[in-house]
Every structure is written in structure tokens, then in C-alpha cells.
Design an enzyme around this catalytic site. Structure first.
Site, mmCIF file in Angstrom:
data_model
loop_
_atom_site.group_PDB
_atom_site.id
_atom_site.type_symbol
_atom_site.label_atom_id
_atom_site.label_comp_id
_atom_site.label_asym_id
_atom_site.label_seq_id
_atom_site.Cartn_x
_atom_site.Cartn_y
_atom_site.Cartn_z
ATOM 1 N N SER A 9 57.088 -39.022 -66.026
ATOM 2 C CA SER A 9 57.607 -39.307 -64.688
ATOM 3 C C SER A 9 56.863 -38.517 -63.623
ATOM 4 C CB SER A 9 59.103 -38.990 -64.633
ATOM 5 O OG SER A 9 59.822 -39.804 -65.530
ATOM 6 N N ARG B 19 54.107 -40.055 -60.797
ATOM 7 C CA ARG B 19 54.394 -39.829 -59.378
ATOM 8 C C ARG B 19 53.236 -39.090 -58.702
ATOM 9 N NH1 ARG B 19 59.068 -40.739 -61.647
ATOM 10 N NH2 ARG B 19 60.905 -41.385 -60.452
ATOM 11 N N GLY C 184 57.317 -49.258 -66.476
ATOM 12 C CA GLY C 184 58.139 -49.549 -65.304
ATOM 13 C C GLY C 184 57.651 -48.831 -64.065
ATOM 14 N N ARG D 90 61.726 -57.228 -67.056
ATOM 15 C CA ARG D 90 62.254 -56.043 -66.376
ATOM 16 C C ARG D 90 62.528 -56.348 -64.905
ATOM 17 N NH1 ARG D 90 59.857 -50.438 -68.547
ATOM 18 N NH2 ARG D 90 61.853 -49.826 -67.637
ATOM 19 N N SER E 297 67.619 -49.977 -61.199
ATOM 20 C CA SER E 297 66.597 -48.964 -61.478
ATOM 21 C C SER E 297 66.381 -48.074 -60.272
ATOM 22 C CB SER E 297 65.272 -49.624 -61.865
ATOM 23 O OG SER E 297 64.261 -48.650 -62.032
ATOM 24 N N SER F 112 70.184 -42.631 -62.493
ATOM 25 C CA SER F 112 69.042 -41.706 -62.614
ATOM 26 C C SER F 112 68.706 -41.002 -61.302
ATOM 27 C CB SER F 112 67.814 -42.460 -63.127
ATOM 28 O OG SER F 112 68.067 -43.054 -64.378
ATOM 29 N N GLU G 166 68.002 -42.133 -69.903
ATOM 30 C CA GLU G 166 66.919 -42.103 -70.881
ATOM 31 C C GLU G 166 67.237 -41.194 -72.066
ATOM 32 O OE1 GLU G 166 63.772 -39.001 -68.930
ATOM 33 O OE2 GLU G 166 64.291 -40.782 -67.778
#
Length: 457
Positions: free
Chosen positions: A38, A42, A112, A140, A186, A215, A330
Site C-alpha cells: 500500500s 502510493r 486494485g 472489481r 473501496s 479501511s 484485509e
């Protein structure tokens, strides 16, 4: 726990069924895991929008991060791999270009973050950018992202399907402005818009309209990453963000270990007994995996952070729980596996959004546990697990890296569990089978040594 002597798992190349190794006794292992997916993705996005070069140290090298690098290179960003101090591969040097290049095709694979983050960048290109994905990822959710991007001025041709594949007709800039999005499916929708927002002509005023936002730690991670690069995000109310137009600083950034990828290793101590330590555990982190310290303690593990390592030691047993995992969906597969060995039933809720991950994780977890003789039921927003004796059998990964690691975790205590596709763990951790085997070897501490030498062999 059952089973006799330990032997390395089969199919180390990821082809064919992988026999999950059974732990022969309590574990005493120290494991080093690769960098956060992640954070890596980013920082790759922000580095590509920055006002100068950036270097990412100890980044993740995986299928997902490779997809992001390939996507950004397709948009003209110069990305080079240079020797660094990381154990799992080179540093990444990013030199941005502006405007981004069009007339390109981006294959998101199963990532994703690539499909949600790069879609926003497509508007900065001069020319068409076609986004597609692996057939297993075309389901998705993307409709809310497409709608929001159109509201801020991005020209998207999706053929009326509100899904991948689609074409972003880039004009070299994006207007920006005020937009409302339902990000219930999401949090990546919010993060994708926030990451691109400093480069919008007038910035971004974003509102979330859904009843629930999953999340949230991942959104906090995005806001913190922006702040480190000189972009201050205002949060006037819950579900509202204001990002001013302005420069994104080029910067050298060290990537934390992936705490969610560490989850099955730490949980292994509670399944097999003994203790497992993960090195480099940060004192503060916005990663959802940071919640493991509380969750594993709640389930009966003894958790201690000392000398930069987090150690989990088995307690007297695994306790059933009632957990809201909306902030850390997750982690569900790992917690699910622990719950299958608990002393009482468990309910995991707040996780309806994980139906839209690499697979419908709720349905897949229930199906695979039942295949091994377990008892679990789907709930509208979660899962209920009732511990039962388990037997061996095939555990299908469903093209999902976290499903594969869950099969490995259950296999520690259940002989004869065959994960049909352990190679899918390469999505976020190519080294998983080797690290898992090393954790179980006599002496345990070989896990760290093997991780360091793996890339050199």
C-alpha cells in the site's frame, strides 16, 4: 496440533498443488517481511506527480508493484532500479515528467491500487490511456470511481459498462473541484482521488456519501503520505476532505514492512505454539496491519514489541471473538483461520466490502473451510465461524494471495492441506513459500538469513 517431522513444502516454484507444511513443534522464528504494498504504490504515484526526483528505499517488489511501475512507465515516468540497502531488492528512483504521455495501454493485472490510482492520472496525459486488467479482476468495482472522475473533468469512455476496460481521453490537465462519491465498496476510490488532487487545476473538495467507509486506515495513510510531501489535506468533517492545488515535493522515502503480509507469520505462533518475531515493526503506522497487536492479544496471544521487533507468543489457547474488522478487512483471512482453531465460535463483521476484492473473500473462506470439514456461515456483512475438527484436502486460492496464505496457516495444524496455487502470493509477497518454510526449519531464525540471501541466489 498433529503431524510428525517437518519437511519443506512441495511446488516451491508455485506450479501445481503446494502441500502446506505441518509444524512439528512450537515455533521459535524471526522473520523479516518485504515492504508495504500500500505504501509502495502510493509513494510511486506521488513521486510521479512530484516537482523533482524521489527515491524509495526498501520498497516492495511484487506483481502489484511491478504493475504500478509498468503503468507509470507507460505514462512516460522515468523509473530506475538502483542498488540499495533493502533485503528484498533494489531501491526505486522516480523522475517525473509533465504532462504525462498518452497513447498508452495500462494492464492493471489484479492490482486494485493500479486500476483506482492510475485512472485518476490518465487525465493528466496528452492522449488516450487504455486501462484493462486480468480477466479475474474485471469484476472489481470501478463505477463510483468513473463517475467521480467525470465530475472533476476527466473524459472517460467506458462503453456504458461502468467497469474495466475503459479509455481515459487525457487532455494534459484535470479541472478538479467539488465531488461526491460513494466509496462503500473501496477506500481506494477516495485515496485515488486524493493522491491526484494536488495536480488538479483547482484542487479537490471530496465528500463521501455512503453509509459506511471501509479501511479508513488506508485513507489515513494517503493523507499522511501527502503531508510528508508538503500537501496539507483538510478534514472539516467525517467523510470530507479538501486538497489544495499545489506542488508535490520530490522526496526520499523509506517504506515500512508490510504489516498485513506479516499477519500469517505472527498468527502461526498461535496455531503451532511457540513464538514468532517480525523485525522492523514501526512504533507508529497507518497500515491496517498495525491493529494486529490488539486483535491477536484479544484472541489469546501474548504480544510484545521490543527492539523494533513485534513478537507474538502462543497463550493457553485461541479465544473466539466478536470483531468489527471494517477498518482492516484485509486481515479477515488470517483472523478467520485463527477462529477455526478457537475455543468458541467467532463472528467477524463490517467486512461486506471484501466480497469485491480479488475474489468474494467471504464466500471463498466459507467454501474452503467447509471443504476441510469446518463450519462457517456467510452473513450479510461478515462471517460466523464455529470451530470443528478439520481434515486434509484441497484449499483453493481463488486467484487471491490472502486466500493462499490462509490455507498455509490452517495447514500448520492440519496434515494434508494442498493449496492449489501458492504462486498467487507473488501478488504482494513473492518470497512467501520460502519464508514460510524457513520459519518452520529447525532453529527458526534461519527465516531471517534466508530472506537476506534469497535475492542473491
Amino acid at each position: 496440533m498433529t503431524g510428525s517431522g517437518y519437511s519443506p513444502s512441495s511446488a516451491p516454484d508455485g506450479r501445481g498443488p503446494w502441500r502446506a507444511p505441518v509444524a512439528a513443534g512450537p515455533l521459535h522464528a524471526t522473520v523479516t517481511v518485504p515492504g508495504s504494498k500500500s505504501l509502495t504504490n502510493r509513494e510511486l504515484i506521488l513521486a510521479s506527480l512530484a516537482d523533482g526526483p524521489s527515491r524509495l528505499t526498501s520498497p516492495l517488489h511484487s506483481d502489484d508493484s511491478d504493475r504500478m511501475i509498468d503503468a507509470l512507465r507507460a505514462l512516460g515516468v522515468r523509473i530506475e532500479l538502483e542498488p540499495g540497502s533493502g533485503r528484498f531488492g533494489p531501491d526505486i528512483l522516480v523522475t517525473p515528467v509533465w504532462p504525462l504521455h498518452g497513447d498508452s495501454i495500462v494492464d492493471c493485472g489484479q492490482a486494485g491500487t493500479v486500476m483506482r490510482f492510475v485512472a485518476a492520472l490518465g487525465g493528466f496525459a496528452r492522449g488516450d490511456v487504455t486501462l484493462t486488467a486480468h480477466e479475474s479482476a474485471l469484476h472489481r468495482p470501478m463505477g463510483a470511481m468513473i463517475s467521480a472522475l467525470r465530475e472533476v473533468g476527466v473524459d472517460i469512455d467506458d462503453g456504458g459498462h461502468w467497469a474495466l476496460p475503459f479509455v481515459v481521453r487525457g487532455h494534459g490537465h484535470v479541472r478538479g473541484g467539488e465531488v461526491t462519491i460513494d466509496a462503500s465498496a473501496s477506500s481506494q476510490f477516495v485515496s485515488g482521488l486524493l493522491l491526484a488532487a494536488p495536480r488538479f487545476d483547482v484542487g479537490l473538495h471530496l465528500h463521501h456519501s455512503g453509509a459506511r467507509l471501509p479501511s479508513i486506515p488506508h485513507i489515513d495513510m494517503t493523507v499522511e503520505a501527502l503531508a510528508h510531501r508538503g500537501v496539507h489535506v483538510e478534514r472539516p468533517a467525517q467523510g470530507e476532505w479538501i486538497v489544495p492545488a499545489g506542488a508535490v515535493r520530490g522526496k526520499d522515502v523509506a517504506i515500512e514492512p508490510d504489516l498485513s503480509n506479516a499477519a500469517p507469520f505472527l498468527a502461526a505462533a498461535m496455531v503451532a505454539g511457540g513464538s514468532v518475531s517480525v523485525t522492523g515493526w514501526p512504533a507508529h503506522s497507518t497500515q491496517p496491519g498495525a491493529m494486529l497487536t490488539e486483535i491477536l492479544a484479544l484472541m489469546g496471544g501474548r504480544v510484545q514489541r521490543r527492539g523494533g521487533a513485534l513478537t507474538v507468543t502462543a497463550g493457553s489457547g485461541i479465544q473466539g471473538v466478536d470483531l468489527d474488522l471494517s477498518a482492516a478487512g484485509e486481515l479477515t483471512p488470517t483472523i478467520f483461520a485463527l477462529a477455526a482453531f478457537a475455543d468458541s465460535p467467532s463472528t467477524l463483521h463490517g467486512i461486506g466490502h471484501i466480497r469485491g476484492h480479488e475474489t468474494d473473500r467471504i464466500a471463498a473462506l466459507v467454501t474452503e473451510l467447509r471443504r476441510l470439514g469446518g463450519e462457517a456461515d456467510e452473513l450479510p456483512d461478515g462471517i460466523r465461524i464455529v470451530p470443528r475438527p478439520l481434515h486434509g484436502g484441497v484449499w483453493q486460492a481463488h486467484h487471491d494471495h490472502r486466500m493462499a496464505t490462509t490455507g498455509a496457516l490452517i495447514g500448520l495444524a492440519v496434515p494434508g492441506v494442498d493449496v492449489d496455487d501458492i504462486g498467487t502470493t507473488a501478488k504482494t509477497m513473492r518470497e512467501f513459500p520460502e519464508l514460510w518454510d524457513a520459519m518452520l526449519e529447525d532453529g527458526g531464525d534461519a527465516a531471517t538469513h534466508d530472506a537476506e540471501t534469497m535475492r542473491a541466489s
